[in-house]
Scaffold this active site. Structure first.
Site, mmCIF file in Angstrom:
data_model
loop_
_atom_site.group_PDB
_atom_site.id
_atom_site.type_symbol
_atom_site.label_atom_id
_atom_site.label_comp_id
_atom_site.label_asym_id
_atom_site.label_seq_id
_atom_site.Cartn_x
_atom_site.Cartn_y
_atom_site.Cartn_z
ATOM 1 N N SER A 123 6.629 5.019 -0.510
ATOM 2 C CA SER A 123 6.736 5.690 -1.639
ATOM 3 C C SER A 123 5.616 6.605 -1.638
ATOM 4 O O SER A 123 5.728 7.690 -2.567
ATOM 5 C CB SER A 123 6.830 4.923 -3.205
ATOM 6 O OG SER A 123 5.249 4.007 -2.964
ATOM 7 N N LYS A 160 0.776 3.825 -6.747
ATOM 8 C CA LYS A 160 1.241 5.038 -7.180
ATOM 9 C C LYS A 160 0.116 6.014 -7.647
ATOM 10 O O LYS A 160 -0.826 5.628 -7.882
ATOM 11 C CB LYS A 160 2.184 5.001 -8.306
ATOM 12 C CG LYS A 160 3.563 4.062 -7.852
ATOM 13 C CD LYS A 160 4.383 5.025 -7.233
ATOM 14 C CE LYS A 160 5.684 3.942 -7.001
ATOM 15 N NZ LYS A 160 5.387 2.918 -6.212
#
Lengths: 206, 206
Positions: A123, A160
């Site tokens: 990601s 993230k």
DNA sequence: TCTGTTGCTGGTAATATATACAGCCTCCGG
DNA sequence: CCGGAGGCTGTATATATTACCAGCAACAGA
């Protein structure tokens, strides 16, 4: 860890020095001799007390099965812990997650790294963070917009980019194949486990 | 120290890992189990051989009395040299290019890293290698197709993926904005300076 | 061809070591 | 005044561990 008594601290120091000098922990007899006891049981009960207080861990049945815990001084404890798969519900930085240790000076990262997290998934690919990379993490909840963070959502730990606007926190991936996560702090629990401060990649991932 | 055989090196590595994992050296029985021997004497004689070659020292009469010697962990070493801008015409690994040293154990990479090269440009972006990253480099000219190499073309040092076909060598970027470089070994000099074995990124680049 | 090294199997004796049991004394909080 | 923790002595005992015996097979160098 409970506080140690003076005598217990003395014994802990002896074990520490013994390991540095010899390369392996002492036996009960070694402790008995060094501390001047007349009975090996004195050493035994001290070890039990130290284990109870979390200063050491004992390996039942094996000789010299003493391990110093929470100690930054011993050679065996050098390097940063590498944390792999994180089980649901337990804190990231827990003993049982430590797979190995990586011989890296924590001070090469700023702020200093506390542990290395093995990255899962792609990601953050476009930020140059690939699967299998070790993300150097500084334990703090004090993060700013745009920084890369380690966050816990429910029982899920994720890496993230952080973006906060009032009660809204957005956890942004760096890969168009993934979708951003939006969290409302009033209704959902979000724990910031740490701040990404660096990266280490093994050759095999190259 | 004498050179170790493959099997002896295997045993040395096991002892090393055992100490890291357990905090104390293994017994003969531990080695026997791990290596799949049927007799503890196999471990015993290996230990004797290792001691004779100076790889370990044995403490007679005491359990787990094994100590690793000449441990290349480099405790005295002050880390890996970090190499920045490389001047035209001079070798990469030259004293004048060393900007600083990075406190990292060279052994965490395989094969071991000899220096860290500060990456310039974004030509390897899609391989997760960004500008400012430190590429861990193993000095060798023995590289294979698909590996990431440090190559010198004329007076230019570059990091690319290596692909050779006869006299043709292609240095492939991992970024569509850059064009591959093709070298004909019969007409152009190409020096392989080393093999990329890992990566370290500072927090500031995150 | 002899000798030494490597790399094991299979076994055993000696001893190093962990660990349990039974006490004794002191200090301290409740 | 009780109970528990700390800090020991003293005595065992089961077992973990070292260390040595006698072999076997492959291989390398002298």
């Amino acid at each position: 860890m409970h506080k140690l008594t003076a005598r217990q601290e003395e014994i802990r120091q002896f074990i520490r020095q013994f390991i540095i000098d010899s390369g392996f922990p002492p036996t009960r007899a070694d402790i008995t001799r060094a501390l001047g006891f007349r009975s090996p049981n004195a050493a035994e009960s001290h070890l039990r007390a130290l284990e109870k207080k979390g200063a050491i861990s004992l390996q039942a049945g094996s000789s010299r099965g003493i391990r110093l815990l929470n100690d930054t001084g011993g050679e065996a404890e050098s390097g940063l812990p590498v944390i792999g798969q994180v089980a649901a519900g337990s804190p990231v930085f827990a003993q049982e997650h430590v797979r190995e240790r990586c011989q890296v000076n924590p001070g090469i990262f700023r702020p200093r790294a506390d542990y290395l997290l093995s990255v899962q998934g792609m990601s953050m690919r476009d930020a140059g963070i690939l699967e299998g990379d070790l993300l150097a993490v500084h334990r703090t909840a004090d993060v700013r917009n745009g920084q890369i963070v380690v966050a816990r959502l429910q029982d899920d730990v994720t890496v993230k980019r952080f973006q906060r606007d009032g009660y809204q926190v957005r956890l942004l991936p760096e890969n168009p194949d993934y979708t951003p996560i939006t969290v409302d702090l009033r209704t959902e629990p979000l724990v910031i486990e740490g701040l990404g401060v660096g990266l280490i990649r093994n050759g095999e991932a190259l």
